[in-house]
Design a protein around this motif. Structure first.
Motif, PDB file in Angstrom:
ATOM      1  N   ASN A 145      92.641  40.293  55.897  1.00  0.00           N
ATOM      2  CA  ASN A 145      92.518  38.854  55.696  1.00  0.00           C
ATOM      3  C   ASN A 145      92.683  38.470  54.230  1.00  0.00           C
ATOM      4  O   ASN A 145      93.210  37.408  53.922  1.00  0.00           O
ATOM      5  CB  ASN A 145      91.175  38.368  56.245  1.00  0.00           C
ATOM      6  CG  ASN A 145      91.088  36.853  56.303  1.00  0.00           C
ATOM      7  OD1 ASN A 145      92.109  36.171  56.409  1.00  0.00           O
ATOM      8  ND2 ASN A 145      89.886  36.327  56.213  1.00  0.00           N
ATOM      9  N   ILE A 172      83.859  37.293  48.384  1.00  0.00           N
ATOM     10  CA  ILE A 172      83.679  37.833  49.725  1.00  0.00           C
ATOM     11  C   ILE A 172      83.044  39.212  49.672  1.00  0.00           C
ATOM     12  O   ILE A 172      82.344  39.635  50.567  1.00  0.00           O
ATOM     13  CB  ILE A 172      85.041  37.941  50.465  1.00  0.00           C
ATOM     14  CG1 ILE A 172      85.756  36.596  50.485  1.00  0.00           C
ATOM     15  CG2 ILE A 172      84.862  38.472  51.872  1.00  0.00           C
ATOM     16  CD1 ILE A 172      85.025  35.483  51.160  1.00  0.00           C
ATOM     17  N   ASP A 250      90.237  29.424  56.065  1.00  0.00           N
ATOM     18  CA  ASP A 250      89.886  30.853  56.130  1.00  0.00           C
ATOM     19  C   ASP A 250      88.537  30.951  56.837  1.00  0.00           C
ATOM     20  O   ASP A 250      87.500  30.694  56.238  1.00  0.00           O
ATOM     21  CB  ASP A 250      89.823  31.430  54.714  1.00  0.00           C
ATOM     22  CG  ASP A 250      89.291  32.855  54.676  1.00  0.00           C
ATOM     23  OD1 ASP A 250      89.122  33.474  55.757  1.00  0.00           O
ATOM     24  OD2 ASP A 250      89.033  33.351  53.563  1.00  0.00           O
TER      25      ASP A 250
END
Ligand SMILES: *Cc1c(COP(=O)(O)O)cnc(C)c1O
Length: 453
Positions: A145, A172, A250
């Motif tokens: 991703n 992240i 996202d």
């Protein structure tokens, strides 16, 4: 004196000829023998006595054996964290593993059109499945991703503005920071709102001539609580449509089932984002989707086509094994059997009573040092932070003089990863494949008795 010590060291040939190194690969044995004798020479130079010949040979043998060990090996995850990033995130369905093995062992129609016998596109394999499952017009898959986000920004917003809430300028994990990715893509970041509160009016005021996209990033691994506000995906989607800019969403986990059915907070789904007006939705293959590592991209056809044509798409393309594993996993969703067949969902759906029954059986088999208490399992993997599922834990009381961390280390030596909490070792069977229960019992008995692994 030093001269004598150096002379006491064996020659490379003598060590290589030792019968204890028989059967070792020649090049590897030569390399390691040289390294070992060099290290011994450095010790002598520093004033130490020369190591004994037998110790040198034994050291060489140990290093050869260690170099030949598989560096990545399967483990039992008894931590109760379902998507454990350090332990490899989603375990795969048997169907996915078999599809990956079958296509890896030989050839497949990866880029081959079976009807015409001409060249085809690898994107064509997953696209129909992803479109059917999410309601998208077009789809593609990339390596993960993070690369999907980089590709989307590079293909759709390079040299132009993208508007993002300050509450979503996140890291992240593994150093993947949204502002850094923006810079790399050459999209210009326009921050709006504040860390805790962003309104749709903040987005509206920031959209101008140079705006290419509005971007949303799921705050996967943390939660801001208290005095907070953020616009719904529907409001942001409506604004994007009204102003003629793309909404890039996202959503992180790639959740295709309804988490609230299992007592968990709702997770964003690709279908909802697309229906709300997102032009492109991005998510991982190996989080809540429960497939192999991948970045999945679904959205409007012209946007996805632009991404497929971008040079980065080739740099971050997905390999045939992952494509086969994803296709097999997605087919389980299509067949309506994901909850039973995809391990991540099987683990989420497993009732506390089912875990408790297994825990009681294991504790009885392990013996008096084992008991069962209530606890919580985590979803993990940056999805659903703060969310947990009720579970039952096997508690192991460490033997005298060993301690909880010592006992956990003994279990690690047997490839069982447990939790250590309040000086106790805890095993959560929710994340253990029931086929491994017998092996876990043996590992626990051996670890408690101190038997060598
Ligand atoms: C996990 C995550 C990523 C990174 O995905 P990978 O598949 O690990 O590269 C990006 N964005 C969000 C919101 C995530 O949760």
């Amino acid at each position: 004196m030093a001269e004598d010590s150096f002379r006491a060291l064996p020659s490379v040939d003598r060590v290589l000829g030792d019968e204890r190194l028989r059967g070792a690969p020649a090049a590897l044995a030569l390399d390691i023998t040289r390294e070992t004798i060099d290290a011994a020479r450095a010790l002598v130079r520093a004033g130490s006595p020369p190591p004994a010949y037998d110790a040198i040979v034994a050291g060489v043998r140990t290093r050869i054996d260690a170099a030949l060990e598989p560096p990545l090996r399967p483990l039992v995850n008894a931590t109760g964290v379902i998507l454990h990033t350090n332990l490899g995130r989603a375990p795969l369905a048997d169907e996915a593993v078999e599809a990956m093995a079958a296509v890896s062992r030989g050839y497949g129609n990866l880029e081959f059109d079976m009807a015409s016998g001409r060249r085809g596109s690898r994107h064509g394999i997953l696209e129909p499945l992803l479109c059917r499952l999410t309601g998208a017009e077009a789809a593609m898959a990339v390596n993960n991703n993070a690369s999907g986000v980089l590709l989307a920004l590079s293909a759709l917003a390079a040299g132009r503005d993208v508007v993002l809430s300050r509450g979503e300028l996140v890291e992240i994990g593994g150093g993947f920071r949204i502002p850094d990715v923006m810079r790399l893509s050459r999209a210009r970041l326009v921050e709006v709102g504040t860390t805790n509160r962003t309104r749709i009016a903040d987005f509206a005021a920031a959209v101008g001539e140079r705006t290419a996209a509005l971007v949303r990033v799921h705050a996967s691994n943390f939660r801001i609580v208290g005095f907070t506000e953020s616009p719904s995906i529907e409001d942001v989607g409506a604004l994007a449509r009204e102003r003629g800019v793309v909404l890039i969403d996202d959503i992180g986990s790639g959740c295709l089932l309804d988490t609230t059915r299992y007592g968990l907070a709702p997770e964003p789904t690709p279908r909802r984002s697309l229906a709300a007006g997102a032009g492109v939705v991005l998510f991982s293959g190996d989080k809540l989707l429960g497939g192999p590592q991948a970045g999945l991209i679904v959205g409007r056809r012209p946007l996805v086509e632009r991404m497929k044509r971008h040079p980065l798409a080739r740099a971050v393309r997905l390999d045939k094994a992952s494509i086969a594993g994803l296709a097999a996993t997605l087919r389980l969703y299509l067949a309506g059997v994901a909850e039973e067949r995809v391990p991540v969902w099987r683990m989420i759906a497993m009732p506390r009573e089912a875990v408790a029954a297994r825990a009681q059986g294991l504790a009885a088999a392990i013996g008096e040092r084992a008991s069962v208490i209530d606890g919580r399992s985590m979803v993990g993997g940056g999805s659903l932070p703060e969310e947990s599922l009720p579970t039952a834990l096997v508690v192991l009381a460490p033997p005298r003089g060993v301690g909880a961390s010592g006992l956990a280390a003994r279990l690690r030596a047997r490839d069982v990863i447990a939790r250590v909490e309040a000086a106790r070792v805890l095993l959560d069977l929710r994340t253990v494949d029931p086929r491994d229960d017998g092996a876990v019992v043996r590992s626990c008995i051996d670890a408690l008795s101190g038997e060598r692994a």
